[in-house]
Design a protein around this motif. Structure first.
Motif, PDB file in Angstrom:
ATOM      1  N   GLY A  22       0.838  -1.282   0.222  1.00 56.97           N
ATOM      2  CA  GLY A  22       0.158  -0.033  -0.120  1.00 56.97           C
ATOM      3  C   GLY A  22       0.738   1.330   0.003  1.00 56.97           C
ATOM      4  O   GLY A  22       0.391   2.261   0.313  1.00 56.97           O
ATOM      5  N   LYS A  23       2.219   1.167  -0.470  1.00 61.48           N
ATOM      6  CA  LYS A  23       2.845   2.189  -0.446  1.00 61.48           C
ATOM      7  C   LYS A  23       2.253   3.470  -1.161  1.00 61.48           C
ATOM      8  O   LYS A  23       2.244   4.621  -0.809  1.00 61.48           O
ATOM      9  N   THR A  24       1.932   3.135  -2.485  1.00 62.36           N
ATOM     10  CA  THR A  24       1.360   4.213  -3.468  1.00 62.36           C
ATOM     11  C   THR A  24       0.205   4.861  -2.925  1.00 62.36           C
ATOM     12  O   THR A  24      -0.017   6.195  -2.927  1.00 62.36           O
ATOM     13  N   THR A  25      -0.848   3.997  -2.251  1.00 63.35           N
ATOM     14  CA  THR A  25      -1.753   4.370  -1.753  1.00 63.35           C
ATOM     15  C   THR A  25      -1.670   5.372  -0.462  1.00 63.35           C
ATOM     16  O   THR A  25      -2.363   6.438  -0.639  1.00 63.35           O
ATOM     17  N   ILE A  26      -0.747   4.938   0.242  1.00 64.76           N
ATOM     18  CA  ILE A  26      -0.617   5.786   1.635  1.00 64.76           C
ATOM     19  C   ILE A  26       0.484   7.120   1.032  1.00 64.76           C
ATOM     20  O   ILE A  26      -0.200   8.233   1.587  1.00 64.76           O
TER      21      ILE A  26
END
Ligand SMILES: Nc1ncnc2c1ncn2[C@@H]1O[C@H](COP(=O)(O)OP(=O)(O)OP(=O)(O)O)[C@@H](O)[C@H]1O
Ligand SMILES: [Mg+2]
Length: 399
Positions: free
Chosen positions: A144-148
């Motif tokens: 979820g790096k890009t999401t966060i």
């Protein structure tokens, strides 16, 4: 000056030669402690191979909290994984064989580099006046790096109250552009020509605007272009971006690439993502060990548990026990997240009242909301955690 703990005079001479720098030799750990107390500014201690392991690790453990800038390099004739793990957990930076003199020299140079970055040239902690650089990282893909990172950037900007740049450092497969529905005309590849003479005007020309307060420096359009980007470009870019923005949020690939390590060096905070699965936790534990080994201060790392309410047989308490660090914030799971990515509009903008948006805004504002995970103990610990993590992203506490 380097302190070498070695009782054998001939061996001490050999190591002293390999160390190359000014070296004070002492024959015991108490001797090294005295030398450190007297001199005060030493940045490196090399512990000889005959010093008993338990005593050497205790020495490292004691100084790791008192003097985190002090690097300790351990010489051991036999190195196995268990011992290496023990040494790194105690705060030893590197373990080297006494036979490997070039390796010893290199380990000492690396350790001194880290130490010198931690203290300014005058022995003061390095200060910078620019914005805050926050790296979002997970060593396992899909956490979820890009999401966060994208939602955090939007939340930090607070509709234009602050200026935020998101830098997509996933150089091969970056998808910040997709998650934010942007059509890049310029990307980080265009920064290569500016390397060595980067300035704010040049860097501003590479940015793609997103929403009030949010600009993006996007990843290359083709994966093959990643290899054209020297590591020095990342360092120079971050120094320039930090002077232009209140915050620089870095989205990263799921690997310790050289570019990621360069970004780590310039970052003020690390948001390390965990999910409720064993491979992700194992990789995160290794990441934490590495951050420790590199000497990044523990106050700067913050573990955020994404999809924290997934019913997969692991509790938040299990995660904290496995990682041996507290969870700073939790972001629940929701189908709206994927929908927002497909739509290209960060959820924080699209549905500001959504529980995921609230959780991410909580991280941005330093208000770590206690999430409804139902996990025993989390609510009880909530207040203490809130105090501990209250301002981990705040700039000068004034956000
Ligand atoms: N809290 C969440 N709830 C539901 N789905 C989520 C959540 N966080 C992330 N996802 C979904 O998980 C997938 C991976 O998320 P994302 O792309 O942000 O991860 P990543 O760490 O950047 O991946 P990569 O390592 O490939 O870059 C996406 O489909 C995203 O929609
Ligand atoms: Mg990603």
């Amino acid at each position: 000056m380097t302190i070498l703990i070695e009782a054998d005079g001939a061996a001490a001479e050999t190591f002293r030669f390999a160390l190359g720098a000014e070296v004070v030799v002492t024959d015991s750990i108490p001797g090294a402690v005295r030398a450190l107390e007297e001199a005060g500014r030493e940045l490196l201690v090399v512990v000889g191979p005959d010093i008993e392991l338990g005593a050497a690790l205790q020495f490292a453990e004691d100084f790791r909290m008192q003097r985190p800038e002090l690097g300790i390099v351990l010489l051991r004739r036999r190195v196995d994984v268990a011992m290496l793990g023990q040494a790194l957990r105690s705060g030893v930076r590197e373990v080297v064989s006494p036979e490997d003199l070039p390796g010893l020299g290199q380990a000492c140079r690396r350790s001194l580099d880290v130490s010198r970055r931690m203290v300014g040239v005058n022995g003061q902690t390095e200060q910078h006046t620019g914005g805050r650089v926050v790296t979002v990282f997970a060593a396992k893909g899909g956490c979820g790096k890009t999401t966060i990172a994208t939602n955090l950037a939007v939340a930090l900007a607070e509709r234009g109250r602050r200026s935020v740049c998101i830098l997509d450092l996933d150089l091969e497969f970056g998808d910040v552009a997709i998650a934010m529905q942007l059509m890049p005309t310029r990307t980080i590849v265009d920064a290569v020509a500016m390397c060595g003479s980067m300035d704010e005007t040049g860097v501003a020309s590479l940015l793609t605007p997103h929403s009030p307060g949010v600009d993006c420096l996007l990843a290359p359009l083709e994966p093959g272009e990643a290899s054209k980007i020297p590591v020095a470009v990342v360092t120079e870019l971050l120094r320039t971006l930090r002077s232009m923005f209140d915050y620089v949020v870095i989205d990263s690939p799921p690997a310790f690439t050289e570019h990621v390590l360069a970004a780590f060096d310039v970052s003020d905070s690390y948001i390390l993502l965990a999910t409720l699965d064993i491979p992700a936790l194992k990789n995160l534990r290794l990441t934490l060990d590495m951050l420790d080994m590199l000497g990044y201060p523990r106050e700067s790392w913050h573990v955020v548990l994404n999809r924290s309410d997934s019913k997969v047989g692991l509790s938040v308490a299990d995660v904290e026990r496995t990682l041996r660090v507290p969870i700073a914030a939790q972001v629940p799971s929701s189908r709206s997240v994927s929908a927002s990515i497909n739509k290209g509009v960060p959820l924080v903008l699209d549905e500001p009242g959504h529980p995921v948006s609230n959780a991410i805004r909580g991280i941005a504002l330093g208000r770590i909301a206690v999430q409804q995970t139902g996990a025993a103990g989390v609510l009880a610990q909530g207040k203490a955690k809130e105090r501990r993590t209250l301002s981990f992203l705040r700039r000068g506490g004034a956000a």
